[in-house]
Design an enzyme around this catalytic site. Structure first.
Site, PDB file in Angstrom:
ATOM      1  N   HIS A 189       2.606   0.898 -12.930  1.00 57.91           N
ATOM      2  CA  HIS A 189       3.355  -0.252 -13.303  1.00 57.91           C
ATOM      3  C   HIS A 189       4.853   0.164 -13.275  1.00 57.91           C
ATOM      4  CE1 HIS A 189       4.229  -4.130 -15.255  1.00 57.91           C
ATOM      5  NE2 HIS A 189       5.030  -3.519 -15.892  1.00 57.91           N
ATOM      6  N   GLY A 204       0.523  -1.259   0.149  1.00 64.12           N
ATOM      7  CA  GLY A 204      -0.082   0.015   0.057  1.00 64.12           C
ATOM      8  C   GLY A 204       0.823   1.233   0.088  1.00 64.12           C
ATOM      9  N   SER A 205       2.206   1.093  -0.460  1.00 67.69           N
ATOM     10  CA  SER A 205       2.839   2.378  -0.387  1.00 67.69           C
ATOM     11  C   SER A 205       2.319   3.546  -1.474  1.00 67.69           C
ATOM     12  CB  SER A 205       4.491   2.040  -0.671  1.00 67.69           C
ATOM     13  OG  SER A 205       4.680   1.514  -1.987  1.00 67.69           O
ATOM     14  N   ASN A 206       2.000   2.991  -2.698  1.00 64.14           N
ATOM     15  CA  ASN A 206       1.300   4.070  -3.372  1.00 64.14           C
ATOM     16  C   ASN A 206       0.067   4.804  -2.927  1.00 64.14           C
ATOM     17  OD1 ASN A 206       2.528   4.445  -6.243  1.00 64.14           O
ATOM     18  ND2 ASN A 206       2.793   2.038  -5.720  1.00 64.14           N
TER      19      ASN A 206
HETATM   20  C1  GRF Z   1       3.841  -1.200  -7.369  1.00 60.36           C
HETATM   21  O1  GRF Z   1       5.261  -1.368  -7.624  1.00 60.36           O
HETATM   22  C2  GRF Z   1       3.104  -0.981  -8.532  1.00 60.36           C
HETATM   23  O2  GRF Z   1       3.887  -0.402  -9.657  1.00 60.36           O
HETATM   24  C3  GRF Z   1       2.593  -2.449  -8.780  1.00 60.36           C
HETATM   25  O3  GRF Z   1       2.542  -3.062  -7.769  1.00 60.36           O
HETATM   26  C4  GRF Z   1       3.255  -2.224  -6.750  1.00 60.36           C
HETATM   27  C5  GRF Z   1       2.296  -1.861  -5.540  1.00 60.36           C
HETATM   28  O4  GRF Z   1       3.026  -1.306  -4.381  1.00 60.36           O
HETATM   29  N1  GRF Z   1       1.564  -2.403  -9.943  1.00 60.36           N
HETATM   30  P1  GRF Z   1       2.341  -0.713  -3.281  1.00 60.36           P
HETATM   31  O5  GRF Z   1       1.403  -1.795  -2.691  1.00 60.36           O
HETATM   32  O6  GRF Z   1       1.765   0.352  -3.700  1.00 60.36           O
HETATM   33  O7  GRF Z   1       3.422  -0.556  -2.092  1.00 60.36           O
END
Ligand code: GRF
Length: 201
Positions: free
Chosen positions: A119, A20-22
């Site tokens: 991505h 969930g870092s994004n």
């Molecule tokens: C990210 O690297 C994104 O590019 C891919 O999945 C990962 C998710 O990371 N689709 P997070 O859960 O947001 O940390």
């Protein structure tokens, strides 16, 4: 005196399977006042996914997706149930943030051109899993990340924005992935800022 028309604030629902870092980066941009969107739902197919905890802590509604049959997609019934919840939440835009399944007809048809994904490569190069490892193995000097609309293919939808990351001498899969994620955490909120200000075309 200047007249500023009131734009209704964009409502987003976030779908993720991982840490969930994004989603955290998006929430930070909202809380810093840079990004004017309202998260209305966080959904995950993984019971202890980071995005559910992040949302819970902020009082954002969450939903757990139970898919007993398939690993790489949702069955039509389960995905249709998710669509009902997304529609009930009032979400205008579905933000995939580490969602590890293919999106199928029920969701694509309910939210045409309203599902985006991030991505970890410069698409169309290196679609699929562990794109940073693919980039290292291919020996490219530049990789990065891409935000794109989601279609029925794997990482094939129309590209919205990209950010480059240089591959450095001595990079390992871990160091390269970490720098790509830093770029993701800037790019995803930037795209949402643009959508929030200009609408989605
Ligand atoms: C990210 O690297 C994104 O590019 C891919 O999945 C990962 C998710 O990371 N689709 P997070 O859960 O947001 O940390």
């Amino acid at each position: 005196m200047q007249y500023t028309p009131l734009m209704p604030q964009l409502k987003i629902a976030v779908l993720g399977s991982g840490k969930g870092s994004n989603f955290r980066a998006i929430l930070s941009a909202i809380m810093a006042g840079h990004l004017r969107v309202t998260p209305v739902l966080a959904a995950s197919d993984v019971a202890d996914a980071g995005i559910l905890t992040l949302a819970d802590n902020l009082g954002i509604p969450t939903t757990a997706i139970h898919e007993p049959k398939y690993r790489t997609r949702l069955s039509t019934e389960v995905e249709s149930g998710l669509v009902e919840q997304l529609q009930a939440s009032g979400a205008d835009l579905i933000v995939l943030a580490g969602y590890m399944r293919l999106v199928k007809a029920p969701l694509l048809e309910a939210f045409p051109r309203r599902i985006i994904n991030i991505h970890p490569s410069l698409l169309p190069a290196f679609p699929g899993l562990e794109a940073w490892k693919q980039a290292l193995a291919a020996g490219v000097k530049t990789t990065g990340c891409t935000v794109h609309f989601v279609d029925s293919g794997m990482d094939t939808g129309e590209i919205i924005a990209q950010s480059e990351v240089q591959v450095l001498p001595g990079d390992t899969a871990e160091t390269l992935h970490a720098r790509i994620q830093e770029a993701e955490h800037r790019l995803y909120p930037e795209v949402l800022v643009r959508f929030a200000k200009q609408g989605i075309f």
